[in-house]
Design a protein around this motif. Structure first.
Motif, PDB file in Angstrom:
ATOM      1  N   THR A   1       8.146  49.916  19.889  1.00 48.20           N
ATOM      2  CA  THR A   1       8.476  51.173  19.213  1.00 48.20           C
ATOM      3  C   THR A   1       8.253  52.330  20.166  1.00 48.20           C
ATOM      4  O   THR A   1       7.545  52.207  21.177  1.00 48.20           O
ATOM      5  CB  THR A   1       7.597  51.401  17.965  1.00 48.20           C
ATOM      6  OG1 THR A   1       6.237  51.592  18.375  1.00 48.20           O
ATOM      7  CG2 THR A   1       7.687  50.223  16.997  1.00 48.20           C
ATOM      8  N   TYR A   2       8.870  53.456  19.833  1.00 48.97           N
ATOM      9  CA  TYR A   2       8.744  54.656  20.659  1.00 48.97           C
ATOM     10  C   TYR A   2       7.278  55.064  20.794  1.00 48.97           C
ATOM     11  O   TYR A   2       6.780  55.311  21.898  1.00 48.97           O
ATOM     12  CB  TYR A   2       9.564  55.796  20.036  1.00 48.97           C
ATOM     13  CG  TYR A   2       9.580  57.062  20.855  1.00 48.97           C
ATOM     14  CD1 TYR A   2       8.537  57.992  20.795  1.00 48.97           C
ATOM     15  CD2 TYR A   2      10.654  57.344  21.693  1.00 48.97           C
ATOM     16  CE1 TYR A   2       8.565  59.153  21.553  1.00 48.97           C
ATOM     17  CE2 TYR A   2      10.688  58.498  22.462  1.00 48.97           C
ATOM     18  CZ  TYR A   2       9.641  59.408  22.388  1.00 48.97           C
ATOM     19  OH  TYR A   2       9.669  60.560  23.132  1.00 48.97           O
ATOM     20  N   ASP A   3       6.575  55.134  19.651  1.00 47.67           N
ATOM     21  CA  ASP A   3       5.171  55.576  19.680  1.00 47.67           C
ATOM     22  C   ASP A   3       4.286  54.616  20.473  1.00 47.67           C
ATOM     23  O   ASP A   3       3.388  55.032  21.216  1.00 47.67           O
ATOM     24  CB  ASP A   3       4.628  55.711  18.251  1.00 47.67           C
ATOM     25  CG  ASP A   3       5.257  56.875  17.503  1.00 47.67           C
ATOM     26  OD1 ASP A   3       5.222  56.855  16.253  1.00 47.67           O
ATOM     27  OD2 ASP A   3       5.767  57.801  18.165  1.00 47.67           O
ATOM     28  N   GLY A   4       4.511  53.313  20.308  1.00 43.84           N
ATOM     29  CA  GLY A   4       3.705  52.333  21.035  1.00 43.84           C
ATOM     30  C   GLY A   4       3.904  52.443  22.536  1.00 43.84           C
ATOM     31  O   GLY A   4       2.940  52.361  23.324  1.00 43.84           O
ATOM     32  N   ILE A   5       5.158  52.650  22.962  1.00 40.21           N
ATOM     33  CA  ILE A   5       5.428  52.779  24.397  1.00 40.21           C
ATOM     34  C   ILE A   5       4.819  54.067  24.946  1.00 40.21           C
ATOM     35  O   ILE A   5       4.127  54.051  25.973  1.00 40.21           O
ATOM     36  CB  ILE A   5       6.952  52.762  24.658  1.00 40.21           C
ATOM     37  CG1 ILE A   5       7.527  51.379  24.315  1.00 40.21           C
ATOM     38  CG2 ILE A   5       7.243  53.108  26.114  1.00 40.21           C
ATOM     39  CD1 ILE A   5       9.047  51.317  24.374  1.00 40.21           C
ATOM     40  N   LYS A   6       5.046  55.187  24.270  1.00 39.35           N
ATOM     41  CA  LYS A   6       4.569  56.482  24.787  1.00 39.35           C
ATOM     42  C   LYS A   6       3.046  56.520  24.864  1.00 39.35           C
ATOM     43  O   LYS A   6       2.470  57.024  25.839  1.00 39.35           O
ATOM     44  CB  LYS A   6       5.071  57.615  23.910  1.00 39.35           C
ATOM     45  CG  LYS A   6       4.711  58.992  24.482  1.00 39.35           C
ATOM     46  CD  LYS A   6       5.331  60.123  23.674  1.00 39.35           C
ATOM     47  CE  LYS A   6       4.973  61.464  24.312  1.00 39.35           C
ATOM     48  NZ  LYS A   6       5.584  62.594  23.553  1.00 39.35           N
TER      49      LYS A   6
END
Length: 250
Positions: free
Chosen positions: A167-172
């Protein structure tokens, strides 16, 4: 009437007492004269020597033996106390040394385990190939911004096409912890660096792992932001189920 013609008279009681007093006084004077120093005829006084008995000598020897025994006992007690203190000190030093060795061993084992978890190559996830449509439409090239937001979004599209979860949040969140968003970041101090394979890029992946988990269609340069993110997410999916589950060094 008493007769006075004979020239003698009877002594009364008073006369008798007077005569006795004179005699006593003369005797006292004679004694005083006999003991007065400096007189030619000073009488000698014999002094009887004090005799020591075997009983007295035995008591003296007993006291001496007691004193010697007490001194020897004190010496023995002092030596015993010193030996006890030395033994305690050696035991304490040995325990401290053993504790230090155990801690060092534990720390080394933990460091080795962490290094292995970061550098161990694993078989990449084989994405499920979607069924090919009968008449595939020509892919539409999508434009992405050349910044962290654009890199993450492009990587997510690639990962989605390969069925790799993220997910976007997990990567960032992991990017900011590992490199603070710097695609040229490199770790030159940890165990991997010491072994000649430093961690690189946005998600700090080492070369062997990057090559093993490289995702087709991306660059082979580990510093390339999109290639770095997709390979790292592929590795995280294999080991942790998803990059979202990573909250520390991986």
């Amino acid at each position: 009437m008493r007769s006075t013609t004979t020239g003698t008279a009877r002594l009364t009681k008073t006369h008798k007492l007077s005569a006795i007093g004179v005699t006593v006084a003369m005797s006292a004077a004679a004694v005083a004269l006999a003991v007065t120093p400096g007189q030619a005829d000073t009488p000698s006084i014999a002094v009887k020597p004090v005799a020591w008995t075997t009983t007295d000598l035995g008591a003296h020897d007993h006291i001496a033996q007691q004193s010697e025994h007490a001194a020897q006992q004190a010496k023995t007690d002092t030596a015993a106390a010193k030996k006890k203190a030395d033994t305690a000190a050696k035991a304490k030093a040995a325990k401290a040394k053993a504790d230090a060795a155990a801690k060092a061993k534990t720390d080394k084992a933990r460091a080795d385990q962490q290094a292995a978890s970061r550098s161990q190559a694993r078989t990449p996830v084989k994405p499920t190939t979607p069924a090919k449509p009968a008449a595939p439409a020509a892919p539409v090239k999508k434009a992405y911004a050349d910044n962290l937001d654009g890199w993450i979004k492009e990587s997510l599209d690639i990962l989605k096409s390969k069925n790799i979860p993220a997910t976007y949040d997990g990567i960032k969140r992991n990017v900011m912890r590992e490199s603070t968003g710097n695609p040229r970041a490199i770790n030159d101090w940890d165990i991997n660096a010491a072994n000649g394979v430093p961690s690189k890029g946005l998600l700090q992946i080492i070369d062997p792992t990057f090559k093993a988990y490289h995702v087709e269609g991306t660059s082979w340069d580990p510093y390339d932001p999109v290639a770095n993110i997709t390979a790292s997410c592929n590795y995280a999916a294999d080991k942790y189920g998803s990059m979202d589950n990573v909250n520390s060094a991986y």
